[in-house]
Design a protein around this motif. Structure first.
Motif, PDB file in Angstrom:
ATOM      1  N   ASN A 113     -27.740  56.767  -9.040  1.00 37.09           N
ATOM      2  CA  ASN A 113     -26.694  57.193  -8.029  1.00 37.09           C
ATOM      3  C   ASN A 113     -27.335  57.078  -6.583  1.00 37.09           C
ATOM      4  O   ASN A 113     -28.421  57.889  -6.318  1.00 37.09           O
ATOM      5  N   PHE A 132     -27.236  57.352  -2.373  1.00 38.65           N
ATOM      6  CA  PHE A 132     -26.623  57.880  -1.113  1.00 38.65           C
ATOM      7  C   PHE A 132     -27.273  57.305   0.209  1.00 38.65           C
ATOM      8  O   PHE A 132     -28.245  57.272   0.401  1.00 38.65           O
ATOM      9  N   ALA A 188     -23.029  56.569  -4.452  1.00 36.32           N
ATOM     10  CA  ALA A 188     -22.186  57.736  -4.575  1.00 36.32           C
ATOM     11  C   ALA A 188     -21.588  58.218  -2.974  1.00 36.32           C
ATOM     12  O   ALA A 188     -20.680  59.171  -3.329  1.00 36.32           O
ATOM     13  N   GLY A 189     -22.149  57.870  -2.063  1.00 33.16           N
ATOM     14  CA  GLY A 189     -21.642  58.330  -1.010  1.00 33.16           C
ATOM     15  C   GLY A 189     -22.420  57.899   0.286  1.00 33.16           C
ATOM     16  O   GLY A 189     -23.459  57.466   0.245  1.00 33.16           O
ATOM     17  N   MET A 209     -22.315  67.056   1.730  1.00 35.64           N
ATOM     18  CA  MET A 209     -21.931  65.966   0.591  1.00 35.64           C
ATOM     19  C   MET A 209     -22.930  66.074  -0.549  1.00 35.64           C
ATOM     20  O   MET A 209     -22.550  66.049  -1.648  1.00 35.64           O
ATOM     21  N   LEU A 210     -24.158  66.213  -0.259  1.00 36.68           N
ATOM     22  CA  LEU A 210     -25.144  66.112  -1.213  1.00 36.68           C
ATOM     23  C   LEU A 210     -25.143  67.547  -2.245  1.00 36.68           C
ATOM     24  O   LEU A 210     -25.605  67.318  -3.180  1.00 36.68           O
ATOM     25  N   GLN A 242     -22.477  68.581  -3.306  1.00 39.02           N
ATOM     26  CA  GLN A 242     -21.334  68.304  -4.326  1.00 39.02           C
ATOM     27  C   GLN A 242     -21.457  67.100  -5.120  1.00 39.02           C
ATOM     28  O   GLN A 242     -20.790  66.838  -6.270  1.00 39.02           O
ATOM     29  N   THR A 243     -22.344  66.106  -4.643  1.00 39.46           N
ATOM     30  CA  THR A 243     -22.316  64.944  -5.424  1.00 39.46           C
ATOM     31  C   THR A 243     -24.020  64.719  -6.105  1.00 39.46           C
ATOM     32  O   THR A 243     -24.792  64.666  -5.250  1.00 39.46           O
ATOM     33  N   VAL A 273     -26.981  62.886  -6.977  1.00 41.65           N
ATOM     34  CA  VAL A 273     -27.562  61.659  -6.264  1.00 41.65           C
ATOM     35  C   VAL A 273     -29.017  61.486  -6.719  1.00 41.65           C
ATOM     36  O   VAL A 273     -29.596  62.675  -6.947  1.00 41.65           O
TER      37      VAL A 273
END
Length: 241
Positions: free
Chosen positions: A3, A5, A30-31, A42-43, A45-46, A48
């Motif tokens: 994943n 980012f 992932a984003g 964001m990191l 919640q995601t 990576v």
């Protein structure tokens, strides 16, 4: 699947990396964002694994960002300024990509990441890594995905290795057998001879200095390779009792 980012203050740079990640089968985007503060949220919640991080950015530089928030991430730095390379490697970055980034250089960096996660997968509580490798074939520029559970044995010759699969395929790649050995999980594969690596699950019997393999010819083994193989098999027997 790794994943990924992307944090870069230039959307054009994000677009290039997005295309590269999409075209690479072991990577998943992932984003991405152009804002360091937004990346922090964001990191959280995601999930990576790998961060592509620009160095020259407003508010927080990439180096400041990784010092403050990126201690649990593997990082590949991206920048147009080569003078920052040393600072990047001092922070244990996997690699450092100089813009504009060619795709072959991107692949080399991400293969380092793939190898890292494959090595981590053999230790308890390590990140989950992929169950395949990508190899360069005799067709120029072509990468071939080879699943670990397809490999029966590997034979090293002078300037290349041949990977023999349970689909009766022979895949030729221009790589040293030692280099390929480092990319394989040691719980699944064993170097049994200076010219051979075998899938442990495919060994049917050992007779003297020969291995009897499923779906393969007899494979030679001797010396320290044989001793290490016998030790490995003995550990496997004890663990399964």
């Amino acid at each position: 699947m790794i994943n990924c980012f992307i944090l870069d203050d230039e959307q054009a740079a994000i677009n290039v990396l997005t295309k590269y990640i999409t075209d690479t089968p072991y990577l998943h985007l992932a984003g991405s964002t152009t804002s360091a503060p937004q990346a922090i949220e964001m990191l959280k919640q995601t999930p990576v694994d790998l961060l592509f991080l620009d160095i020259q950015m407003p508010l927080l530089t990439g180096l400041q960002f990784i010092d403050l928030y990126g201690s649990n991430l593997q990082v590949i730095f991206t920048t147009a300024y080569s003078e920052f390379a040393l600072n990047g490697f001092e922070r244990n970055a996997l690699d450092y990509l100089l813009k504009p980034i060619p795709f072959d250089r991107f692949l080399k960096a991400t293969e380092k990441a793939l190898n890292y996660f494959n090595r981590q997968a053999i230790t308890p509580n390590a990140p989950v890594a992929d169950d395949f490798i990508l190899v360069k074939t005799e067709h120029k520029g072509k990468l071939r995905k080879v699943n670990f559970d397809e490999i029966v044995y590997i034979e090293g010759l002078k300037n290349y290795v041949s990977i023999f699969t349970n689909k009766q395929e022979q895949i030729v790649t221009y790589s040293g057998i030692g280099e390929l050995e480092e990319r394989l999980p040691p719980r699944q594969f064993a170097r049994v001879h200076r010219s051979y690596i075998v899938a442990i699950r495919m060994i049917n019997a050992i007779d003297g200095n020969e291995l009897f393999m499923k779906d393969a010819p007899r494979i030679p083994t001797s010396g320290r390779y044989k001793d290490e193989l016998l030790t490995l098999l003995q550990k496997s027997i004890l663990q399964n009792k």
